[in-house]
Design a protein around this motif. Structure first.
Motif, PDB file in Angstrom:
ATOM      1  N   VAL A 289      87.807  31.181  26.097  1.00  0.00           N
ATOM      2  CA  VAL A 289      89.184  31.342  26.572  1.00  0.00           C
ATOM      3  C   VAL A 289      89.274  32.633  27.382  1.00  0.00           C
ATOM      4  N   ASN A 290      89.799  32.550  28.597  1.00  0.00           N
ATOM      5  CA  ASN A 290      89.832  33.707  29.485  1.00  0.00           C
ATOM      6  C   ASN A 290      91.244  34.179  29.803  1.00  0.00           C
ATOM      7  N   TRP A 291      92.240  33.604  29.142  1.00  0.00           N
ATOM      8  CA  TRP A 291      93.618  34.010  29.384  1.00  0.00           C
ATOM      9  C   TRP A 291      94.342  34.188  28.055  1.00  0.00           C
ATOM     10  N   LEU A 292      95.160  35.199  27.996  1.00  0.00           N
ATOM     11  CA  LEU A 292      96.039  35.399  26.852  1.00  0.00           C
ATOM     12  C   LEU A 292      97.317  34.603  27.099  1.00  0.00           C
ATOM     13  N   PRO A 293      97.799  33.851  26.128  1.00  0.00           N
ATOM     14  CA  PRO A 293      99.078  33.153  26.330  1.00  0.00           C
ATOM     15  C   PRO A 293     100.169  34.128  26.750  1.00  0.00           C
ATOM     16  N   ALA A 294     101.154  33.618  27.467  1.00  0.00           N
ATOM     17  CA  ALA A 294     102.235  34.462  27.997  1.00  0.00           C
ATOM     18  C   ALA A 294     103.132  34.920  26.862  1.00  0.00           C
ATOM     19  N   LEU A 295     102.682  35.917  26.120  1.00  0.00           N
ATOM     20  CA  LEU A 295     103.416  36.423  24.966  1.00  0.00           C
ATOM     21  C   LEU A 295     104.268  37.623  25.373  1.00  0.00           C
ATOM     22  N   MET A 296     105.477  37.689  24.846  1.00  0.00           N
ATOM     23  CA  MET A 296     106.358  38.841  25.073  1.00  0.00           C
ATOM     24  C   MET A 296     106.546  39.122  26.556  1.00  0.00           C
ATOM     25  N   ASN A 297     106.685  38.060  27.361  1.00  0.00           N
ATOM     26  CA  ASN A 297     106.765  38.219  28.811  1.00  0.00           C
ATOM     27  C   ASN A 297     108.129  37.887  29.384  1.00  0.00           C
ATOM     28  N   ARG A 298     109.169  37.829  28.561  1.00  0.00           N
ATOM     29  CA  ARG A 298     110.516  37.602  29.099  1.00  0.00           C
ATOM     30  C   ARG A 298     111.043  38.905  29.671  1.00  0.00           C
ATOM     31  N   PRO A 299     111.374  38.946  30.969  1.00  0.00           N
ATOM     32  CA  PRO A 299     111.758  40.219  31.615  1.00  0.00           C
ATOM     33  C   PRO A 299     113.009  40.829  30.997  1.00  0.00           C
ATOM     34  N   ILE A 300     113.006  42.156  30.978  1.00  0.00           N
ATOM     35  CA  ILE A 300     114.170  42.928  30.552  1.00  0.00           C
ATOM     36  C   ILE A 300     114.679  43.686  31.773  1.00  0.00           C
ATOM     37  N   ALA A 301     115.950  43.490  32.106  1.00  0.00           N
ATOM     38  CA  ALA A 301     116.541  44.181  33.250  1.00  0.00           C
ATOM     39  C   ALA A 301     116.784  45.640  32.873  1.00  0.00           C
ATOM     40  N   VAL A 302     116.173  46.550  33.606  1.00  0.00           N
ATOM     41  CA  VAL A 302     116.254  47.966  33.270  1.00  0.00           C
ATOM     42  C   VAL A 302     117.293  48.684  34.117  1.00  0.00           C
ATOM     43  N   ALA A 303     117.172  48.575  35.432  1.00  0.00           N
ATOM     44  CA  ALA A 303     118.065  49.330  36.303  1.00  0.00           C
ATOM     45  C   ALA A 303     118.249  48.576  37.605  1.00  0.00           C
ATOM     46  N   GLY A 304     119.396  48.820  38.249  1.00  0.00           N
ATOM     47  CA  GLY A 304     119.655  48.192  39.538  1.00  0.00           C
ATOM     48  C   GLY A 304     120.987  47.480  39.565  1.00  0.00           C
ATOM     49  N   GLN A 305     121.181  46.708  40.637  1.00  0.00           N
ATOM     50  CA  GLN A 305     122.380  45.909  40.801  1.00  0.00           C
ATOM     51  C   GLN A 305     121.974  44.542  41.337  1.00  0.00           C
ATOM     52  N   ASP A 306     122.933  43.827  41.899  1.00  0.00           N
ATOM     53  CA  ASP A 306     122.653  42.461  42.336  1.00  0.00           C
ATOM     54  C   ASP A 306     121.575  42.403  43.409  1.00  0.00           C
ATOM     55  N   ALA A 307     121.540  43.375  44.307  1.00  0.00           N
ATOM     56  CA  ALA A 307     120.577  43.340  45.409  1.00  0.00           C
ATOM     57  C   ALA A 307     119.146  43.465  44.905  1.00  0.00           C
ATOM     58  N   PHE A 308     118.907  44.318  43.932  1.00  0.00           N
ATOM     59  CA  PHE A 308     117.560  44.495  43.370  1.00  0.00           C
ATOM     60  C   PHE A 308     117.690  45.048  41.960  1.00  0.00           C
ATOM     61  N   ILE A 309     116.985  44.431  41.022  1.00  0.00           N
ATOM     62  CA  ILE A 309     117.003  44.863  39.628  1.00  0.00           C
ATOM     63  C   ILE A 309     115.574  45.118  39.174  1.00  0.00           C
ATOM     64  N   ALA A 310     115.304  46.305  38.689  1.00  0.00           N
ATOM     65  CA  ALA A 310     113.991  46.641  38.139  1.00  0.00           C
ATOM     66  C   ALA A 310     113.857  46.033  36.752  1.00  0.00           C
ATOM     67  N   THR A 311     112.779  45.338  36.520  1.00  0.00           N
ATOM     68  CA  THR A 311     112.560  44.672  35.235  1.00  0.00           C
ATOM     69  C   THR A 311     111.247  45.116  34.619  1.00  0.00           C
ATOM     70  N   VAL A 312     111.133  44.917  33.327  1.00  0.00           N
ATOM     71  CA  VAL A 312     109.905  45.185  32.601  1.00  0.00           C
ATOM     72  C   VAL A 312     109.829  44.193  31.454  1.00  0.00           C
ATOM     73  N   THR A 313     108.631  43.823  31.075  1.00  0.00           N
ATOM     74  CA  THR A 313     108.456  42.897  29.961  1.00  0.00           C
ATOM     75  C   THR A 313     108.055  43.659  28.696  1.00  0.00           C
ATOM     76  N   PRO A 314     108.328  43.100  27.518  1.00  0.00           N
ATOM     77  CA  PRO A 314     107.867  43.746  26.282  1.00  0.00           C
ATOM     78  C   PRO A 314     106.356  43.938  26.261  1.00  0.00           C
ATOM     79  N   ALA A 315     105.604  43.013  26.891  1.00  0.00           N
ATOM     80  CA  ALA A 315     104.143  43.166  26.928  1.00  0.00           C
ATOM     81  C   ALA A 315     103.760  44.414  27.709  1.00  0.00           C
ATOM     82  N   GLN A 316     104.438  44.678  28.832  1.00  0.00           N
ATOM     83  CA  GLN A 316     104.143  45.888  29.601  1.00  0.00           C
ATOM     84  C   GLN A 316     104.507  47.142  28.815  1.00  0.00           C
TER      85      GLN A 316
END
Length: 469
Positions: A289-316
């Motif tokens: 197996v060469n891939w880790l399942p997509a765990l904890m990868n639901r984005p979290i909106a950190v900063a920004g507005q409608d034009a652009f929102i910076a996101t990060v995932t729990p995995a990151q």
């Protein structure tokens, strides 16, 4: 069962080698002794988060609206794994309409935990009964295939698009800063002890990531992936890297450093070792197996507005936290333990250190294990953050980490982290502003500038001249 046998074997190796690594911290000063329970607690808290496959979660969430009319609003209550069913998720929600709000649940069953099968929805059970094969086929063919993407949450901080863009770049650079810093530390530890550079550290990190993925595959065969299984898989990767580093140190680096006064034999031998490891991993890639399942990868909106929102995932966030935690532990080991005292004494004057009672063979073993564990943690961080690691990635990682070590001051552990932060910052800044094709050109040019203008690095250590290096 073969899967359980391999899992127990990997577990035994992990326990044994982890004990050797932890032995490095024996007889520490009292403040540092109290640090380890705190770090362990932080790691356990990080592992308490959800480890549900993000792709399977997205599919299961998209099923609920299809079971109700268009005027019904679906409000998520919880999404959890099903005990005893490794490939199933239970989605609880409330359906709100003009007539009121009613609770409901459904269970999505998938073909597999890993691989292509994790996208294949094989059954849907609800509080009103199971979907028939025809309904399931219609659901998959005409609803899930055209389901809209999940809505994004409101950002935690309101920033303009330009500021949010740079926040996004900074969040992306945290992981690579930790990776470069951990491997650069390996360079500094070995160089401070023997005055030689081990060019195989990047591939040792790839070995750690590969063994972590193997352990994840074995754990998937045994049952559902959880925080304990992922933690054990990470420890397997770190232990395997420590073992490879120890073997390389005792069979390649130390003998050549003792016999040859020139550093070239060690450079050539470790470069050959890196190529051998990369090719071995490449040849065996189809069998694991060469891939880790997509765990904890639901984005979290950190900063920004409608034009652009910076996101990060729990995995990151987990990957960045692990790398920062690892770097803090390494700095503490070098600064506050007897091992760090002996290492600094040997780096300053090997002969006098030996005369004063430093056990040089034991110190070398500890250095090789600790440097390998740091590279192993870097490999695990890459897998957690990006989902995979490939043979051949080690060359690029090695060069960037070596540049970090040289810029920070080769042989200086704090300098390695400063150099890593600078290299990662230059990469992120250039990629965000200019043509990314010239990013590596700028990075290597930065190394040339430091070797010419400040060969001692940021901390101005009495480093060799560029020609001697």
């Amino acid at each position: 069962m073969p899967g359980i046998g391999r899992f127990l074997t990997l577990t035994g190796l992990t326990v044994h080698l982890t004990g050797l690594i932890v032995h490095l911290t024996a007889r520490t000063r009292q403040p540092f002794q109290r640090l380890f329970p705190l770090l362990a607690a932080l790691l356990l808290l990080a592992g308490c988060g959800s480890v549900i496959d993000a792709d399977q979660a997205r599919i299961c969430r998209a099923v609920a609206p299809a079971l109700h009319s268009d005027d019904v609003e679906v409000l998520e209550t919880s999404l959890n794994s099903v005990p005893g069913a490794p490939t199933a998720l239970r989605y609880s929600y409330r359906a709100r309409s003009e007539s009121g709000t009613t609770p409901h649940w459904l269970i999505c069953t998938f073909a597999a935990q890993t691989g292509v099968g994790r996208f294949d929805l094989t059954a849907v059970d609800t509080d009103r009964g199971s979907l028939s094969e025809i309904k399931l086929l219609i659901l998959k063919r005409w609803w899930l295939a055209d389901a809209p993407p999940e809505g994004t949450m409101a950002a935690l901080f309101h920033l303009g698009p330009r500021a949010a863009y740079w926040v996004q770049q900074a969040l992306g650079g945290l992981v690579m800063t930790g990776v470069y810093g951990l491997i650069a530390t390996g360079f500094s530890l070995v160089y401070g002890l023997l005055g030689r550079v081990n060019l195989a550290f990047g591939e040792i990190a790839v070995v750690a990531g590969t063994y972590m993925l193997i352990a994840v595959g074995v754990a998937s065969d045994v049952g559902r992936l959880g925080p304990a299984e992922l933690t054990l898989a990470l420890l397997v990767g770190i232990a395997s890297a420590a073992l490879v580093s120890w073997l390389a140190g005792h069979l390649v680096v130390a003998p050549l450093a003792t016999r040859a006064r020139s550093p070239q034999p060690v450079l050539i031998a470790t470069a050959g070792l890196a190529i051998a490891l990369a090719e071995l991993l490449r040849l065996t890639a189809p069998d694991r197996v060469n891939w880790l399942p997509a765990l904890m990868n639901r984005p979290i909106a950190v900063a920004g507005q409608d034009a652009f929102i910076a996101t990060v995932t729990p995995a990151q966030l987990l990957a960045a936290g692990l790398s920062m935690c690892g770097t803090s532990v390494l700095l503490g080991i070098v600064a506050f333990t007897r091992f760090g005292l002996f290492w600094r004494a040997h780096a300053q004057d090997p002969g006098m250190a030996a005369l004063l009672g430093v056990d040089v063979p034991r110190l070398r073993t500890q250095v090789f294990l600790l440097a390998g564990a740091a590279a192993g943690l870097a490999g695990g961080v890459i897998v957690i953050a990006f989902g995979t690691i490939s043979p051949g990635d080690g060359l690029s990682i090695t060069l960037k980490a070596l540049i970090s070590a040289v810029i920070g001051g080769i042989g200086s552990v704090p300098g390695a982290f400063l150099g890593a932060a600078l290299v990662a910052g230059v990469e992120i800044g250039w990629s965000s502003t200019f043509d990314i094709a010239y990013r590596d050109v700028v990075t290597y040019a930065l190394l040339v500038v430091f070797l010419v203008m400040r060969p001692g690095g940021l901390l101005n250590r009495a480093a060799p001249t560029p020609r001697e290096f």
